[in-house]
Write a protein that holds these residues in place. Sequence first.
Motif, PDB file in Angstrom:
ATOM      1  N   MET A   1      58.403 -26.962  36.612  1.00  0.00           N
ATOM      2  CA  MET A   1      58.317 -25.690  35.927  1.00  0.00           C
ATOM      3  C   MET A   1      57.100 -25.709  34.993  1.00  0.00           C
ATOM      4  N   LYS A   2      56.317 -24.663  35.064  1.00  0.00           N
ATOM      5  CA  LYS A   2      55.097 -24.569  34.270  1.00  0.00           C
ATOM      6  C   LYS A   2      55.394 -23.950  32.899  1.00  0.00           C
ATOM      7  N   THR A   3      54.895 -24.575  31.840  1.00  0.00           N
ATOM      8  CA  THR A   3      55.052 -24.050  30.488  1.00  0.00           C
ATOM      9  C   THR A   3      53.975 -23.008  30.223  1.00  0.00           C
ATOM     10  N   VAL A   4      54.393 -21.857  29.726  1.00  0.00           N
ATOM     11  CA  VAL A   4      53.452 -20.794  29.381  1.00  0.00           C
ATOM     12  C   VAL A   4      53.093 -20.951  27.910  1.00  0.00           C
ATOM     13  N   ILE A   5      51.825 -21.120  27.641  1.00  0.00           N
ATOM     14  CA  ILE A   5      51.343 -21.270  26.275  1.00  0.00           C
ATOM     15  C   ILE A   5      50.738 -19.939  25.834  1.00  0.00           C
ATOM     16  N   PRO A   6      51.269 -19.357  24.740  1.00  0.00           N
ATOM     17  CA  PRO A   6      50.713 -18.084  24.270  1.00  0.00           C
ATOM     18  C   PRO A   6      49.247 -18.247  23.880  1.00  0.00           C
ATOM     19  N   LYS A   7      48.458 -17.242  24.206  1.00  0.00           N
ATOM     20  CA  LYS A   7      47.035 -17.274  23.875  1.00  0.00           C
ATOM     21  C   LYS A   7      46.837 -16.874  22.416  1.00  0.00           C
ATOM     22  N   LEU A   8      46.108 -17.715  21.682  1.00  0.00           N
ATOM     23  CA  LEU A   8      45.762 -17.423  20.297  1.00  0.00           C
ATOM     24  C   LEU A   8      44.330 -16.904  20.229  1.00  0.00           C
ATOM     25  N   LEU A   9      44.124 -15.865  19.432  1.00  0.00           N
ATOM     26  CA  LEU A   9      42.807 -15.251  19.283  1.00  0.00           C
ATOM     27  C   LEU A   9      42.310 -15.412  17.859  1.00  0.00           C
ATOM     28  N   LYS A  10      41.006 -15.606  17.722  1.00  0.00           N
ATOM     29  CA  LYS A  10      40.377 -15.659  16.407  1.00  0.00           C
ATOM     30  C   LYS A  10      40.154 -14.235  15.900  1.00  0.00           C
ATOM     31  N   GLN A  11      39.940 -14.124  14.598  1.00  0.00           N
ATOM     32  CA  GLN A  11      39.737 -12.832  13.969  1.00  0.00           C
ATOM     33  C   GLN A  11      38.621 -12.026  14.633  1.00  0.00           C
ATOM     34  N   GLY A  12      37.514 -12.649  14.937  1.00  0.00           N
ATOM     35  CA  GLY A  12      36.392 -11.947  15.564  1.00  0.00           C
ATOM     36  C   GLY A  12      36.750 -11.398  16.938  1.00  0.00           C
ATOM     37  N   GLU A  13      37.551 -12.148  17.682  1.00  0.00           N
ATOM     38  CA  GLU A  13      37.983 -11.692  19.007  1.00  0.00           C
ATOM     39  C   GLU A  13      38.888 -10.469  18.880  1.00  0.00           C
ATOM     40  N   VAL A  14      39.796 -10.512  17.912  1.00  0.00           N
ATOM     41  CA  VAL A  14      40.704  -9.385  17.696  1.00  0.00           C
ATOM     42  C   VAL A  14      39.919  -8.157  17.246  1.00  0.00           C
ATOM     43  N   ALA A  15      38.987  -8.335  16.336  1.00  0.00           N
ATOM     44  CA  ALA A  15      38.168  -7.217  15.855  1.00  0.00           C
ATOM     45  C   ALA A  15      37.442  -6.543  17.017  1.00  0.00           C
ATOM     46  N   GLU A  16      36.936  -7.338  17.926  1.00  0.00           N
ATOM     47  CA  GLU A  16      36.235  -6.782  19.085  1.00  0.00           C
ATOM     48  C   GLU A  16      37.204  -6.022  19.995  1.00  0.00           C
ATOM     49  N   ILE A  17      38.389  -6.563  20.205  1.00  0.00           N
ATOM     50  CA  ILE A  17      39.375  -5.924  21.080  1.00  0.00           C
ATOM     51  C   ILE A  17      39.796  -4.569  20.527  1.00  0.00           C
ATOM     52  N   ILE A  18      40.074  -4.499  19.217  1.00  0.00           N
ATOM     53  CA  ILE A  18      40.584  -3.247  18.638  1.00  0.00           C
ATOM     54  C   ILE A  18      39.478  -2.346  18.097  1.00  0.00           C
ATOM     55  N   ARG A  19      38.237  -2.780  18.218  1.00  0.00           N
ATOM     56  CA  ARG A  19      37.072  -1.997  17.789  1.00  0.00           C
ATOM     57  C   ARG A  19      37.103  -1.661  16.301  1.00  0.00           C
ATOM     58  N   LYS A  20      37.509  -2.664  15.511  1.00  0.00           N
ATOM     59  CA  LYS A  20      37.489  -2.557  14.053  1.00  0.00           C
ATOM     60  C   LYS A  20      36.681  -3.735  13.527  1.00  0.00           C
ATOM     61  N   SER A  21      36.305  -3.692  12.271  1.00  0.00           N
ATOM     62  CA  SER A  21      35.542  -4.793  11.689  1.00  0.00           C
ATOM     63  C   SER A  21      36.470  -5.938  11.286  1.00  0.00           C
ATOM     64  N   GLU A  22      35.888  -7.105  11.117  1.00  0.00           N
ATOM     65  CA  GLU A  22      36.650  -8.242  10.617  1.00  0.00           C
ATOM     66  C   GLU A  22      37.122  -7.953   9.188  1.00  0.00           C
ATOM     67  N   ALA A  23      36.318  -7.219   8.428  1.00  0.00           N
ATOM     68  CA  ALA A  23      36.712  -6.844   7.067  1.00  0.00           C
ATOM     69  C   ALA A  23      37.965  -5.968   7.093  1.00  0.00           C
ATOM     70  N   TRP A  24      38.093  -5.106   8.081  1.00  0.00           N
ATOM     71  CA  TRP A  24      39.285  -4.271   8.215  1.00  0.00           C
ATOM     72  C   TRP A  24      40.513  -5.153   8.428  1.00  0.00           C
ATOM     73  N   LEU A  25      40.392  -6.147   9.306  1.00  0.00           N
ATOM     74  CA  LEU A  25      41.508  -7.070   9.543  1.00  0.00           C
ATOM     75  C   LEU A  25      41.872  -7.829   8.266  1.00  0.00           C
ATOM     76  N   GLU A  26      40.869  -8.274   7.537  1.00  0.00           N
ATOM     77  CA  GLU A  26      41.110  -8.999   6.291  1.00  0.00           C
ATOM     78  C   GLU A  26      41.825  -8.117   5.273  1.00  0.00           C
ATOM     79  N   ARG A  27      41.391  -6.864   5.179  1.00  0.00           N
ATOM     80  CA  ARG A  27      42.013  -5.928   4.242  1.00  0.00           C
ATOM     81  C   ARG A  27      43.469  -5.674   4.634  1.00  0.00           C
TER      82      ARG A  27
END
Length: 72
Positions: A1-27
Amino acid sequence: MKTVIPKLLKQGEVAEIIRKSEAWLERKRWEGGGIPFRKMGRSVLYYEADVLDWIKKYPSLTSTSKVDEGGE
């Protein structure tokens, strides 16, 4: 049986995905109400599934007249 490991994203990756700035995420981390995150040492990481769930909570629109005036 294969273990599924959840993918972790860095702040910059998330900012790019949601089209917001890293400062927005920090706030949002400071204010609350943003995407759930994890602190691992000095790193802030987001589960990809949490990012997608956060995106899905916003409805798809067919007209800008349906946009809530109090949005983010």
